[in-house]
Structures are given as C-alpha cells and as structure tokens.
Design a protein around this motif. Structure first.
Motif, PDB file in Angstrom:
ATOM      1  N   ALA A 194      -0.142  36.382  26.823  1.00  0.00           N
ATOM      2  CA  ALA A 194      -0.996  37.280  26.047  1.00  0.00           C
ATOM      3  C   ALA A 194      -1.317  36.605  24.719  1.00  0.00           C
ATOM      4  O   ALA A 194      -0.440  35.965  24.122  1.00  0.00           O
ATOM      5  N   ILE A 195      -2.557  36.734  24.285  1.00  0.00           N
ATOM      6  CA  ILE A 195      -2.971  36.199  22.991  1.00  0.00           C
ATOM      7  C   ILE A 195      -3.171  37.373  22.045  1.00  0.00           C
ATOM      8  O   ILE A 195      -3.878  38.334  22.365  1.00  0.00           O
ATOM      9  N   VAL A 196      -2.508  37.305  20.866  1.00  0.00           N
ATOM     10  CA  VAL A 196      -2.638  38.368  19.873  1.00  0.00           C
ATOM     11  C   VAL A 196      -3.438  37.873  18.678  1.00  0.00           C
ATOM     12  O   VAL A 196      -3.594  36.666  18.462  1.00  0.00           O
ATOM     13  N   ASP A 197      -3.926  38.830  17.885  1.00  0.00           N
ATOM     14  CA  ASP A 197      -4.805  38.498  16.752  1.00  0.00           C
ATOM     15  C   ASP A 197      -4.021  38.238  15.471  1.00  0.00           C
ATOM     16  O   ASP A 197      -4.525  38.463  14.368  1.00  0.00           O
ATOM     17  N   ALA A 198      -2.809  37.756  15.596  1.00  0.00           N
ATOM     18  CA  ALA A 198      -1.965  37.439  14.435  1.00  0.00           C
ATOM     19  C   ALA A 198      -1.464  36.015  14.574  1.00  0.00           C
ATOM     20  O   ALA A 198      -0.544  35.740  15.352  1.00  0.00           O
ATOM     21  N   GLY A 199      -2.094  35.105  13.831  1.00  0.00           N
ATOM     22  CA  GLY A 199      -1.693  33.703  13.860  1.00  0.00           C
ATOM     23  C   GLY A 199      -1.151  33.269  12.510  1.00  0.00           C
ATOM     24  O   GLY A 199      -0.452  34.030  11.823  1.00  0.00           O
ATOM     25  N   ARG A 245      10.510  44.384  22.714  1.00  0.00           N
ATOM     26  CA  ARG A 245       9.799  44.145  23.974  1.00  0.00           C
ATOM     27  C   ARG A 245      10.504  43.007  24.697  1.00  0.00           C
ATOM     28  O   ARG A 245      10.117  41.830  24.569  1.00  0.00           O
ATOM     29  N   PRO A 246      11.575  43.296  25.426  1.00  0.00           N
ATOM     30  CA  PRO A 246      12.342  42.251  26.122  1.00  0.00           C
ATOM     31  C   PRO A 246      11.458  41.433  27.039  1.00  0.00           C
ATOM     32  O   PRO A 246      10.589  41.975  27.743  1.00  0.00           O
ATOM     33  N   GLY A 247      11.671  40.118  27.020  1.00  0.00           N
ATOM     34  CA  GLY A 247      10.913  39.225  27.882  1.00  0.00           C
ATOM     35  C   GLY A 247       9.618  38.732  27.294  1.00  0.00           C
ATOM     36  O   GLY A 247       8.920  37.918  27.916  1.00  0.00           O
ATOM     37  N   LEU A 248       9.255  39.195  26.078  1.00  0.00           N
ATOM     38  CA  LEU A 248       8.064  38.691  25.403  1.00  0.00           C
ATOM     39  C   LEU A 248       8.499  37.772  24.275  1.00  0.00           C
ATOM     40  O   LEU A 248       9.355  38.137  23.465  1.00  0.00           O
ATOM     41  N   ALA A 249       7.909  36.589  24.201  1.00  0.00           N
ATOM     42  CA  ALA A 249       8.285  35.595  23.187  1.00  0.00           C
ATOM     43  C   ALA A 249       7.040  35.015  22.539  1.00  0.00           C
ATOM     44  O   ALA A 249       6.173  34.461  23.235  1.00  0.00           O
ATOM     45  N   TYR A 250       6.948  35.161  21.220  1.00  0.00           N
ATOM     46  CA  TYR A 250       5.858  34.542  20.454  1.00  0.00           C
ATOM     47  C   TYR A 250       6.235  33.069  20.293  1.00  0.00           C
ATOM     48  O   TYR A 250       7.226  32.745  19.657  1.00  0.00           O
ATOM     49  N   THR A 251       5.429  32.169  20.866  1.00  0.00           N
ATOM     50  CA  THR A 251       5.850  30.768  20.957  1.00  0.00           C
ATOM     51  C   THR A 251       5.128  29.822  20.015  1.00  0.00           C
ATOM     52  O   THR A 251       5.708  28.839  19.570  1.00  0.00           O
ATOM     53  N   ALA A 286       1.289  29.314  17.217  1.00  0.00           N
ATOM     54  CA  ALA A 286       0.174  29.975  16.542  1.00  0.00           C
ATOM     55  C   ALA A 286      -0.881  28.973  16.125  1.00  0.00           C
ATOM     56  O   ALA A 286      -0.587  27.807  15.845  1.00  0.00           O
ATOM     57  N   SER A 287      -2.131  29.449  16.080  1.00  0.00           N
ATOM     58  CA  SER A 287      -3.210  28.758  15.384  1.00  0.00           C
ATOM     59  C   SER A 287      -3.696  29.700  14.289  1.00  0.00           C
ATOM     60  O   SER A 287      -3.056  30.722  14.021  1.00  0.00           O
ATOM     61  N   ASP A 288      -4.809  29.398  13.645  1.00  0.00           N
ATOM     62  CA  ASP A 288      -5.205  30.181  12.475  1.00  0.00           C
ATOM     63  C   ASP A 288      -5.250  31.683  12.745  1.00  0.00           C
ATOM     64  O   ASP A 288      -4.677  32.470  12.003  1.00  0.00           O
ATOM     65  N   GLU A 289      -5.944  32.101  13.784  1.00  0.00           N
ATOM     66  CA  GLU A 289      -6.164  33.526  14.031  1.00  0.00           C
ATOM     67  C   GLU A 289      -5.592  34.001  15.364  1.00  0.00           C
ATOM     68  O   GLU A 289      -5.877  35.128  15.785  1.00  0.00           O
ATOM     69  N   HIS A 290      -4.819  33.168  16.035  1.00  0.00           N
ATOM     70  CA  HIS A 290      -4.299  33.512  17.358  1.00  0.00           C
ATOM     71  C   HIS A 290      -2.795  33.244  17.443  1.00  0.00           C
ATOM     72  O   HIS A 290      -2.297  32.269  16.880  1.00  0.00           O
ATOM     73  N   GLY A 291      -2.102  34.117  18.176  1.00  0.00           N
ATOM     74  CA  GLY A 291      -0.696  33.903  18.474  1.00  0.00           C
ATOM     75  C   GLY A 291      -0.469  33.960  19.969  1.00  0.00           C
ATOM     76  O   GLY A 291      -1.054  34.801  20.675  1.00  0.00           O
TER      77      GLY A 291
END
Length: 361
Positions: free
Chosen positions: A272-277, A293-299, A301-306
C-alpha cells in the motif's frame, strides 16, 4: 469532526495519552527534583503551558527563536540549553531577558564577554549555566579546572548571574540497554560532582545542576547530583524511544503523537502506498511504525509517498483507508506541521498552533 474525517497528512495528538504522560512524569519524580520540560520536542506554547500547570518550573529551548515563541505564548521562565553566538542573536536574547526569566549555556570565555556586552547594552541580566562535556562530544567545557575558570569569568560579569552547571548526555538517551544507559549516567555524575566540589572550594556557589532526558531522567534523579531535569520526548514518545529497554526505575510513557495518512494506491496485494513521505514524517532515526495494524510495515519513503508492506496474513487496508503512523523521531516531524490536531475519543477537540516551527535562528 471525527478522526477519520481529518484530511491527510495531519499531525495528531491523542489528548488522553498526552495527559497521561504529563501525570506519569510527575508521579515518577515527585518533589525530588525540579522539572524543566524541553520545548524543542513540541515547539508549542499551548503544550508548554500544560507542562507548567503539571508542575514544571519552566521550559528549555535550543534556539533564540524558540525561546521568543515560548515567551510570546505566555511562558515566563525559559532556559536556552545551548550556546548562543553572534551579535544579532545575542541582542535578541538580551531583549528577551528584559521580558522574562531567561537562562543560557556557555562553554567559552569569549562567548561570556560577548554575552556580558550584549546584556549591558540592553540593560538586562541573564542566568548563565556552564555546559559540561560529560560524554556527549558536542558542546561543553571540560569538567574540573576549565569549568572553574569559566565560572570565575561569569562571576566577574555584572550583568551575568552564574546559575550553575548544565550536564546533558544526549547520546545516552537511546542506548537500548537499561544497564548501559545507567552506567553512562553514573560516569557523567562523577564529572558533575567533582566540578561542583571544585567550585565550592573556590567559594563559588552552584545553585542548580540541570540536564537529563527522557531516556535517562530517573537515573539522574536517583543519583542525587542533578537538581533539575529536562525531559522533552516523554510527552509524545516516538518509535526510536520505543526500541529502548524500559523497566524500573524508568517509567514507560504512552505514544501520543501520530501522523495520519491515507492509502492512495494499492499497486500490489502486498503493498500500500500512503500520502505521508519524507515531507510528513522524519526518518533520521528510522521509519515510522504503523500503529495497531499487525503485519503492516512502513519500509521506505520518497518526498510525498510512503511504502507500507503487507504481510500475507495481515488485514490489508483498502484504497482511501486511514492509517496512524508513529514517527521515528518526534522533534523534526513536528517541525513539518503548522498545527496539532488534538483528538480525544476519536473526535477532534482542538487545534494547537506550532508557533516555533521552522524557525532557523
């Protein structure tokens, strides 16, 4: 407005957790030391006033601009826990010292002379703390004789009040092992005790020893050398602090600061791509964590994407779903926003302005 209606990215403050953290600190230290909470974490006078109402004697700041914002916002006692160098900054510091109780740190006799000159021109007086080098390897004068020489220079200046010693070991705050953190602070305490004894032998009173941070403050309290502590991140608790070992005597604070993000793309079943980079959350101390949210990992980032990777067994978020992220490092994350969206029970209760954000001077 309910939390899920807030547009993103947004900086969210959970008021129940925030207020629990204020109470937790007071209960932990009792009346054994003074608390001077560090405002560089939040940069917000509204939060500072609540810290003072909870028992803090005042606030710390790292820059003149932060101190100006706090005084303008109603904080009457501010220590700039840093060295301030340069004619313009010293003029502003002197002007501030005519409006509020202001302190500042020094580690150089030339800076003492410049500070004295600025105060004389403004007709002001200021509290001056000697910053000791206790292992941080950043600013600070060596303990012992060098600190004594600096204290004598301060004491000889009619517009400067020698207020004591500033002994902060920032590198210790994120040492993961509790025992290793404790050992580092015990070593710092020896430097402080020896220097304070030398000052007393020379007939120079040392009213306050100030320092400590969120990761170590109970060690400073229990060692009995510090009179005042300066925790800052305790009000928010970022993900870097979460990786520390926490056990008595160090209390565990709650996560109260979050970045609210929206899933803007689902390019793959496991992504999933989020709007927080990078422009929404600092990554200097590691990536943010996806909250509850078990099993979700923010790995990454770029400027406007996570990038949020989804484990096969996890409940996958849908397009448009909102996720709460715990920042890796709260201080620089706060500097990216104008407001705290203050939420209680899933409902927005207030907006608090971050008036010291983005101030470079």
């Amino acid at each position: 407005m309910r939390l899920e209606e807030v547009d993103t990215p947004a900086l969210i403050l959970d008021l129940d957790a925030f207020e629990a953290n204020l109470k937790c600190l007071v209960e932990a230290v009792g009346r054994r030391v003074r608390v001077r909470a560090h405002a560089k974490t939040h940069k917000c006078p509204e939060i500072g006033k609540r810290q003072v109402a909870a028992g803090a004697v005042g606030l710390c700041c790292q820059k003149v601009s932060e101190a100006e914002a706090m005084v303008d916002g109603g904080i009457a006692d501010v220590l700039v826990s840093n060295e301030i160098v340069g004619t313009r900054k010293l003029e502003r510091l002197a002007a501030l010292a005519r409006r509020a109780q202001i302190g500042v740190c020094v580690d150089n006799v030339e800076n003492v002379r410049d500070l004295e000159a600025a105060m004389q021109r403004a007709g002001a007086r200021i509290d001056v703390y000697i910053e000791l080098e206790v292992g941080m390897h950043r600013c600070g004068v060596a303990p012992g004789a060098p600190a004594l020489a600096l204290a004598r220079a301060i004491a000889a200046s009619p517009s400067l009040r020698f207020a004591g010693l500033h002994a902060y070991h920032g590198r210790a705050q994120h040492i993961r092992s509790l025992d290793e953190r404790h050992a580092v602070i015990r070593n710092a305490a020896l430097h402080v005790k020896n220097t304070k004894a030398l000052l007393q032998e020379a007939g120079i009173d040392c009213p306050i020893v100030t320092g400590a941070g969120t990761g170590t403050f109970m060690f400073e309290v229990e060692l009995g050398v510090w009179d005042e502590i300066q925790p800052g991140s305790y009000v928010f608790m970022d993900w870097d602090y979460a990786r520390n070992e926490w056990a008595p005597p160090m209390p565990r604070f709650e996560h109260s600061l979050f970045v609210l993000a929206t899933v803007m793309s689902r390019p793959d079943p496991q992504l999933a791509i989020v709007d927080a980079g990078l422009k929404a959350s600092s990554v200097d101390s590691g990536m943010p964590a996806v909250w509850e949210r078990p099993g979700l990992a923010y790995t990454h980032a770029s400027d406007e994407h996570g990038w949020v990777e989804i484990a096969p067994s996890a409940a996958a978020p849908g397009l448009g779903d909102k996720l709460l992220l715990v920042p890796g490092h709260c201080d620089p994350t706060v500097n990216l926003y104008d407001w705290y969206v203050c939420v209680r029970g899933g409902v927005v209760e207030a907006l608090w302005p971050i008036t010291a954000r983005g101030a470079l001077t």
